[in-house]
Design an enzyme around this catalytic site. Structure first.
Site, PDB file in Angstrom:
ATOM      1  N   SER A  25       0.854  -1.192   0.000  1.00 20.34           N
ATOM      2  CA  SER A  25       0.000   0.000   0.000  1.00 20.34           C
ATOM      3  C   SER A  25       0.884   1.234   0.000  1.00 20.34           C
ATOM      4  O   SER A  25       2.058   1.166  -0.391  1.00 20.34           O
ATOM      5  CB  SER A  25      -0.938  -0.025   1.212  1.00 20.34           C
ATOM      6  OG  SER A  25      -1.923   0.979   1.103  1.00 20.34           O
ATOM      7  N   ASN A  26       0.378   2.352   0.403  1.00 22.36           N
ATOM      8  CA  ASN A  26       1.150   3.599   0.469  1.00 22.36           C
ATOM      9  C   ASN A  26       0.586   4.475   1.576  1.00 22.36           C
ATOM     10  O   ASN A  26      -0.415   4.119   2.213  1.00 22.36           O
ATOM     11  CB  ASN A  26       1.122   4.313  -0.892  1.00 22.36           C
ATOM     12  CG  ASN A  26      -0.289   4.641  -1.314  1.00 22.36           C
ATOM     13  OD1 ASN A  26      -0.956   5.458  -0.688  1.00 22.36           O
ATOM     14  ND2 ASN A  26      -0.773   3.964  -2.349  1.00 22.36           N
ATOM     15  N   GLY A  27       1.215   5.614   1.788  1.00 22.79           N
ATOM     16  CA  GLY A  27       0.891   6.452   2.954  1.00 22.79           C
ATOM     17  C   GLY A  27      -0.214   7.466   2.744  1.00 22.79           C
ATOM     18  O   GLY A  27      -0.353   8.403   3.539  1.00 22.79           O
TER      19      GLY A  27
END
Ligand code: CTP
Length: 218
Positions: A25-27
């Site tokens: 995923s990512n932030g």
């Protein structure tokens, strides 16, 4: 009574699971997409927000559709897209997914691990290709370098009406910040800059640029 103006947005990150407990995923916090959804609802529009996993509450008057993966996000958008007047893709979609998802939690072996990944579906590109004349399609370009050049490339290659560029290398206006600094670029080449400012103000600025005739309550 005329039918309400309909706005569809994507927001937040997506997750691509490796197994039941791990994912890529990512932030992304979802704050920019949720601020845009709230600003759109405040204009009296019908707003559908297709959201990846975030900790934010649903903005007032917005229908939130919660999803996990890029494929889920596209599947949720597909039936909503034909009747929307404005589609804004704000989500930070995970670009790759594992070739397969283990049904059980993977155990570590102690040795190195190589993951085989394949690209996820590009939701914005897929839907923009189905655009009808009454529809406006807007993308985001979150970049750490050469922001304007990449934004121009994405605008043209994904066949968008507008793109919003932002420099995510600056922590004060980055993915998790409460503030943002953006430029809005049209297919016709108009470029307007705004910020740094609160994401709520940036959201109003973006809507003023991309849908100025509908800036008041419906
Ligand atoms: N987008 C999307 N589906 C994807 C990837 C991106 O809908 N699988 C949308 C984003 O919501 C955003 C725009 O496309 O509006 C640009 O996303 P970005 O992540 O900046 O670019 P990518 O097309 O993924 O290219 P790259 O990661 O190489 O910069």
């Amino acid at each position: 009574m005329p039918r309400p103006f309909r706005c569809l947005l994507t927001a937040g990150p997506t997750r691509e699971h490796l197994d039941p407990v791990r994912f890529l995923s990512n932030g992304s916090s979802g704050k920019m997409g949720y601020a845009l959804a709230a600003a759109a609802a405040a204009r009296g529009w019908h707003v559908d927000l297709v959201s990846g996993p975030v900790v934010l509450a649903a903005p007032e008057g917005v229908s939130v559709h919660r999803v996990v993966s890029a494929a889920d996000m596209l599947a949720a958008c597909e039936p909503l897209f034909p009747s929307c007047d404005l589609f804004i893709a704000v989500a930070a979609v995970a670009d790759y997914r594992p070739t397969s998802i283990s049904a059980q939690k993977e155990k570590k072996t102690g040795g190195p691990l190589t993951l085989e990944l394949v690209p996820t579906v590009d939701i914005l590109r897929t839907l923009a290709a189905r655009k009808q004349p009454h529809q406006t399609v807007v993308g985001f370009a979150a970049e750490t370098h050469d922001v304007e050049a990449y934004a121009r490339l994405k605008l043209a290659s994904k066949k968008l009406d507008w793109i919003v560029g932002n420099d995510v290398s600056r922590p004060e206006v980055g993915m998790n910040a409460d503030d943002n600094a953006v430029f809005v670029l049209s297919a016709a080449g108009e470029l307007q800059k705004f910020g740094p400012a609160k994401k709520t103000e940036v959201a109003r600025f973006i809507l003023d640029q991309i849908a100025p005739v509908r800036a008041g309550p419906a």
